[in-house]
Scaffold this active site. Structure first.
Site, PDB file in Angstrom:
ATOM      1  N   GLU A  79       6.022 -12.441   1.467  1.00 19.97           N
ATOM      2  CA  GLU A  79       6.304 -11.506   0.383  1.00 19.97           C
ATOM      3  C   GLU A  79       7.609 -10.751   0.669  1.00 19.97           C
ATOM      4  O   GLU A  79       7.618  -9.738   1.356  1.00 19.97           O
ATOM      5  CB  GLU A  79       5.152 -10.517   0.241  1.00 19.97           C
ATOM      6  CG  GLU A  79       3.793 -11.166   0.054  1.00 19.97           C
ATOM      7  CD  GLU A  79       2.659 -10.236   0.408  1.00 19.97           C
ATOM      8  OE1 GLU A  79       2.602  -9.116  -0.144  1.00 19.97           O
ATOM      9  OE2 GLU A  79       1.838 -10.614   1.256  1.00 19.97           O
TER      10      GLU A  79
ATOM     11  N   ARG B  57       0.830  -1.210   0.000  1.00 20.43           N
ATOM     12  CA  ARG B  57       0.000   0.000   0.000  1.00 20.43           C
ATOM     13  C   ARG B  57       0.861   1.255   0.000  1.00 20.43           C
ATOM     14  O   ARG B  57       1.907   1.298   0.649  1.00 20.43           O
ATOM     15  CB  ARG B  57      -0.902   0.006   1.234  1.00 20.43           C
ATOM     16  CG  ARG B  57      -1.887  -1.143   1.263  1.00 20.43           C
ATOM     17  CD  ARG B  57      -2.622  -1.238   2.594  1.00 20.43           C
ATOM     18  NE  ARG B  57      -3.611  -2.318   2.544  1.00 20.43           N
ATOM     19  CZ  ARG B  57      -3.326  -3.598   2.816  1.00 20.43           C
ATOM     20  NH1 ARG B  57      -2.096  -3.942   3.181  1.00 20.43           N
ATOM     21  NH2 ARG B  57      -4.276  -4.519   2.730  1.00 20.43           N
TER      22      ARG B  57
ATOM     23  N   HIS C 106      -0.701  -2.543  -4.544  1.00 24.44           N
ATOM     24  CA  HIS C 106      -0.139  -3.517  -5.481  1.00 24.44           C
ATOM     25  C   HIS C 106      -0.085  -3.039  -6.929  1.00 24.44           C
ATOM     26  O   HIS C 106      -0.409  -3.784  -7.867  1.00 24.44           O
ATOM     27  CB  HIS C 106      -0.917  -4.832  -5.408  1.00 24.44           C
ATOM     28  CG  HIS C 106      -0.697  -5.616  -4.149  1.00 24.44           C
ATOM     29  ND1 HIS C 106       0.406  -5.451  -3.345  1.00 24.44           N
ATOM     30  CD2 HIS C 106      -1.458  -6.580  -3.556  1.00 24.44           C
ATOM     31  CE1 HIS C 106       0.328  -6.285  -2.314  1.00 24.44           C
ATOM     32  NE2 HIS C 106      -0.796  -6.983  -2.414  1.00 24.44           N
TER      33      HIS C 106
ATOM     34  N   HIS D 139       3.442 -13.220  -4.768  1.00 28.21           N
ATOM     35  CA  HIS D 139       2.379 -13.318  -3.771  1.00 28.21           C
ATOM     36  C   HIS D 139       1.838 -14.745  -3.677  1.00 28.21           C
ATOM     37  O   HIS D 139       0.619 -14.945  -3.550  1.00 28.21           O
ATOM     38  CB  HIS D 139       1.248 -12.344  -4.122  1.00 28.21           C
ATOM     39  CG  HIS D 139       0.511 -11.810  -2.944  1.00 28.21           C
ATOM     40  ND1 HIS D 139      -0.325 -12.581  -2.177  1.00 28.21           N
ATOM     41  CD2 HIS D 139       0.478 -10.569  -2.394  1.00 28.21           C
ATOM     42  CE1 HIS D 139      -0.869 -11.841  -1.220  1.00 28.21           C
ATOM     43  NE2 HIS D 139      -0.384 -10.608  -1.333  1.00 28.21           N
ATOM     44  N   SER D 140       2.718 -15.740  -3.706  1.00 25.38           N
ATOM     45  CA  SER D 140       2.274 -17.119  -3.497  1.00 25.38           C
ATOM     46  C   SER D 140       1.896 -17.321  -2.034  1.00 25.38           C
ATOM     47  O   SER D 140       2.522 -16.779  -1.132  1.00 25.38           O
ATOM     48  CB  SER D 140       3.384 -18.102  -3.871  1.00 25.38           C
ATOM     49  OG  SER D 140       3.584 -18.130  -5.264  1.00 25.38           O
ATOM     50  N   TYR D 141       0.845 -18.130  -1.834  1.00 26.25           N
ATOM     51  CA  TYR D 141       0.434 -18.535  -0.492  1.00 26.25           C
ATOM     52  C   TYR D 141       0.817 -20.005  -0.311  1.00 26.25           C
ATOM     53  O   TYR D 141       0.352 -20.868  -1.054  1.00 26.25           O
ATOM     54  CB  TYR D 141      -1.076 -18.423  -0.316  1.00 26.25           C
ATOM     55  CG  TYR D 141      -1.670 -17.044  -0.352  1.00 26.25           C
ATOM     56  CD1 TYR D 141      -2.017 -16.379   0.824  1.00 26.25           C
ATOM     57  CD2 TYR D 141      -1.948 -16.423  -1.573  1.00 26.25           C
ATOM     58  CE1 TYR D 141      -2.613 -15.127   0.799  1.00 26.25           C
ATOM     59  CE2 TYR D 141      -2.542 -15.170  -1.610  1.00 26.25           C
ATOM     60  CZ  TYR D 141      -2.873 -14.534  -0.421  1.00 26.25           C
ATOM     61  OH  TYR D 141      -3.474 -13.285  -0.457  1.00 26.25           O
TER      62      TYR D 141
END
Length: 332
Positions: free
Chosen positions: A296, A80, A105, A176-178
């Site tokens: 991240e 942000r 983003h 931004h992989s989870y």
């Protein structure tokens, strides 16, 4: 090392492909040209059973309608920016307001929503590139952004970022992989063990924006020992990776034995335990209350608005480079 390619659909008239890298040990990493998304990382557990350890969707349409940036490349600036603006050398730049009054983003047309081009394919690696135009999202300058995904036979996945702008501009890229090392998004990641080589974090206000204050972990109630359930389970905070450490992060799932160790040259990591994804329809089922954990690696969030934070400004003609390596392993 094997490389496979298949067409999975189209976005705004452009064909979208999925490339899969497979090493000699059978570890597979799949990448979409839409959003530069890591759509799958297939790895075994201690019994040898394979599962996808990152959250994903069943189809391209899932990613096109995604609200959570699952698996995607993020930029031109990750995170942000307060009031969707920043000032630089006496000039004020107004950015897309795409999260209330703030910028998130990269704005309405961030990297996660673009179709990337294939620049190079070599044994074990794939390089994607995408242009960002002057004024896009409110940012000055044109810049071509490259990401190279490299999979080794040592079960290491390395993401290498490169960007060279033609005007001074902020650049702060991340993936931004989870991760859910159980392989099942209906199971919480709160039984995972997360370790960070960090002693400080950035205090956030009610809008998840840095206040400018840097605090010790103990003040926020953070301790990275044992299961996440013994820590604060709802985490969405920037942690500072100390210079004198190797900037190492590890995530372990005792139930399966799967583990990922992350090394980065970036000064911070945003840890997000996915509290906002509950009920989302993902590949493998509906998301649990904490279905995945995003790690991240990046520069300081909202850095252009904090003179005492490490800068993310890149001068015209200079190179922005960043690298993050993921080592996958199984423990007994």
């Amino acid at each position: 090392m094997r490389m496979m390619k298949k067409e999975v659909g189209e976005h705004k008239g452009e064909a979208v492909f999925e490339y899969t890298l497979e090493n000699a040990a059978g570890l597979k990493v799949s990448i979409l040209t839409y959003g530069g998304i890591i759509s799958s990382i297939m790895m075994p557990d201690r019994k040898g059973d394979l599962a996808n350890v990152v959250l994903s969707y069943d189809s391209l349409e899932g990613y096109q309608g995604d609200e959570y940036c699952i698996g995607a490349m993020i930029g031109r600036v990750a995170g942000r920016l307060s009031a969707a603006r920043y000032s630089y050398e006496g000039n004020e730049f107004l950015l897309d307001r795409n999260e209330g009054e703030n910028h998130l983003h990269g704005g309405w047309n961030g990297l996660n929503q673009k179709v990337w081009s294939v620049k190079e394919v070599t044994e074990g690696s794939l390089t994607l590139e995408v242009p960002c135009e002057d004024g896009e999202g409110g940012y000055p300058g044109s810049v071509m952004i490259e990401v190279t995904y490299t999979l080794s036979d040592k079960d290491e996945l390395t993401l290498s970022y490169l960007a060279i702008p033609d005007q001074d501009t902020p650049i702060n890229l991340t993936n931004h992989s989870y991760f859910n090392l159980s392989g099942d998004p209906s199971l919480d990641v709160t039984d995972h063990e997360l370790q960070l080589k960090s002693r400080r974090y950035l205090e956030l206000d009610d809008e998840q924006l840095p206040t400018g204050t840097i605090l010790p972990l103990s003040q926020g109630g953070f301790q990275f020992e044992g299961p996440i359930s013994e820590n604060r389970t709802d985490i969405d905070h920037p942690f500072l990776l100390e210079e004198h450490f190797s900037r190492e992060i590890s995530l372990h799932h005792p139930g399966s034995g799967r583990k990922v160790v992350i090394e980065t040259d970036q000064p911070a990591v945003i840890v997000y335990t996915g509290g906002g994804l509950e009920g989302a329809q993902l590949a493998g089922g509906k998301a649990s209350s904490h279905p995945g954990i995003a790690l991240e690696t990046q520069g300081y969030p909202d850095a252009p608005n904090h003179s005492d934070f490490q800068s993310v400004m890149v001068r015209a003609g200079e190179e922005y480079r960043a690298k993050t390596k993921y080592q996958f392993m199984v423990e007994d």
